[in-house]
Design an enzyme around this catalytic site. Sequence first.
Site, short mmCIF file in Angstrom:
data_model
loop_
_atom_site.label_atom_id
_atom_site.label_comp_id
_atom_site.label_asym_id
_atom_site.label_seq_id
_atom_site.Cartn_x
_atom_site.Cartn_y
_atom_site.Cartn_z
N SER A 124 0.45 -1.25 0.63
CA SER A 124 0.10 0.22 0.09
C SER A 124 0.65 1.30 0.03
O SER A 124 2.03 1.05 0.50
CB SER A 124 -0.80 0.04 1.31
OG SER A 124 -1.53 1.13 1.93
N TYR A 148 -1.40 -0.21 10.65
CA TYR A 148 -1.91 -0.77 9.39
C TYR A 148 -1.16 -0.86 8.51
O TYR A 148 -0.18 -1.94 8.06
CB TYR A 148 -3.41 -0.57 8.93
CG TYR A 148 -3.18 -0.36 7.17
CD1 TYR A 148 -3.19 0.17 6.24
CD2 TYR A 148 -3.97 -1.82 6.69
CE1 TYR A 148 -3.25 -0.21 5.00
CE2 TYR A 148 -3.60 -2.61 5.07
CZ TYR A 148 -3.38 -1.29 4.46
OH TYR A 148 -3.79 -1.31 3.00
N LYS A 152 2.68 -3.48 6.20
CA LYS A 152 2.68 -3.96 5.29
C LYS A 152 4.32 -3.41 5.46
O LYS A 152 4.53 -4.14 4.56
CB LYS A 152 1.76 -2.78 4.45
CG LYS A 152 0.35 -3.12 4.37
CD LYS A 152 -0.04 -4.50 3.27
CE LYS A 152 -1.32 -4.80 3.02
NZ LYS A 152 -2.21 -5.63 3.20
C1 WQD Z 1 -9.71 9.59 0.20
C2 WQD Z 1 -10.02 11.27 0.81
C3 WQD Z 1 -10.61 11.32 2.47
C4 WQD Z 1 -13.59 9.41 3.29
C5 WQD Z 1 -7.36 4.88 2.14
C6 WQD Z 1 -6.11 3.88 3.64
C7 WQD Z 1 -4.98 3.17 2.48
C8 WQD Z 1 -5.91 2.91 1.77
C9 WQD Z 1 -7.29 3.44 0.42
C10 WQD Z 1 -5.95 -0.10 1.48
C11 WQD Z 1 -9.70 11.57 1.27
C12 WQD Z 1 -12.26 12.29 2.65
C13 WQD Z 1 -13.10 9.83 2.94
C14 WQD Z 1 -15.30 10.42 3.64
C15 WQD Z 1 -14.03 12.12 2.97
N1 WQD Z 1 -6.57 1.39 2.13
N2 WQD Z 1 -12.79 11.00 2.45
N3 WQD Z 1 -14.96 11.41 3.63
O1 WQD Z 1 -7.65 8.06 2.83
O2 WQD Z 1 -6.31 7.80 1.17
O3 WQD Z 1 -6.96 5.69 2.16
O4 WQD Z 1 -8.24 3.59 1.48
O5 WQD Z 1 -4.55 -0.24 1.37
O6 WQD Z 1 -4.46 2.72 2.90
O7 WQD Z 1 -5.14 4.81 4.34
O8 WQD Z 1 -8.74 6.73 1.25
O9 WQD Z 1 -11.33 6.69 0.71
O10 WQD Z 1 -10.76 6.84 2.99
O11 WQD Z 1 -10.09 8.77 2.01
O12 WQD Z 1 -13.87 12.98 3.05
O13 WQD Z 1 -16.43 9.96 4.73
O14 WQD Z 1 -11.24 11.78 0.71
O15 WQD Z 1 -10.47 12.51 3.84
O16 WQD Z 1 -8.88 13.10 1.32
P1 WQD Z 1 -7.07 7.16 1.87
P2 WQD Z 1 -10.31 7.32 2.45
#
Ligand code: WQD
Length: 339
Positions: A124, A148, A152
């Site tokens: 990741s 997490y 990895k």
């Molecule tokens: C994306 C953007 C949030 C939800 C995570 C894991 C990473 C990988 C992918 C496994 C950010 C914003 C999100 C919401 C929001 N998983 N957001 N409202 O955090 O980039 O990565 O998932 O490997 O390891 O860390 O993904 O989809 O949670 O967030 O505003 O209800 O959307 O702040 O900018 P993230 P995400």
Amino acid sequence: MAVLVTGGLGYIGSHTAVALIEKGIKVVICDDLSNSDINALDRIFKITNVRPKFHKTDLKDYKKTELIFKRNSIDAVIHFAGYKAVGESVEKPVMYYENNLLSTLNLLKAMKKFNVKNFVFSSSATVYKVSDIMPLKENFPLAQTNPYGRSKYFIEEILHDVCISDKNMNVAALRYFNPIGAHKSGLLGENPNGIPNNLMPFITKVAIGKFDKLKVFGNDYPTKDGTGVRDYIHVLDLAKGHICALEKLKEKPGFFVCNLGTGKGYSVLEIVKEFEKQSGVEIPYEITKRRPGDIAECYADCEKAEKELGFKAEYSLADMCRDSWNFQKNNPEGYKSVQ
Ligand code: WQD
């Protein structure tokens, strides 16, 4: 000979299993069903007309892990199985390290016993040190902010050590950015239990009326519109990347790491806008405070994947939004809703 897909009934695992079957590759799936649904197996059958052998297995149990290799002639492992919720990992670090590390160590022990030398690992982008410099290259500094991401990183290091100790081992560690989208048939997609942590599955649940609005976690980041920017990659592209990685292992590269992303970053508000355009459904949202641990921007340098894997993502953001919506619309309660 067959490819063992661990976590193969999960989101990325199931899409990769379909891609492998469509390439004529025999697939064996194991999954503990802790964050997946047995109905995904029927969906794989409906799409491919092939029902892969399935073992309900907790990979923390070595005897049960070894049994998979006794009962099948495995020549490669693609390892998706693992817990992956960042926030939960902060609350329950021991559970995360035990599950993610022990399952991998058991797989490696069984692989050694049965002389299996090819391993593709679901890593990741969270292994990278927080950086203001984008895009992220594979040789950038690594530092993690949660158990997490650290699990990895630890597994990447274990795999590197194994390749040093056994010159016949070949490993591809693939650092995913943000997988979204779904199979074009609408039969497979992201099907998280409970309240989704990630952006796209939350948006699709707002679109079907399960939640009344999206919370946008902060609009005061130093980005194009103040909201978080990420590298979203279609899950079908991600699945294709694993096929490329299996091919790469035939070159006997030893330990190989590369990003799987598109090289483009989109903000939260850009995702909302494109989703509304593709679905025709308005997504109400409220700007709230930042989510602890979030970063402003994160997107991939794709040069190594293009040059050394022959991989380039093809699907657009429109495809990702359209396909995510198509799956959610056809499966309002996930896999249980449509037989
Ligand atoms: C994306 C953007 C949030 C939800 C995570 C894991 C990473 C990988 C992918 C496994 C950010 C914003 C999100 C919401 C929001 N998983 N957001 N409202 O955090 O980039 O990565 O998932 O490997 O390891 O860390 O993904 O989809 O949670 O967030 O505003 O209800 O959307 O702040 O900018 P993230 P995400």
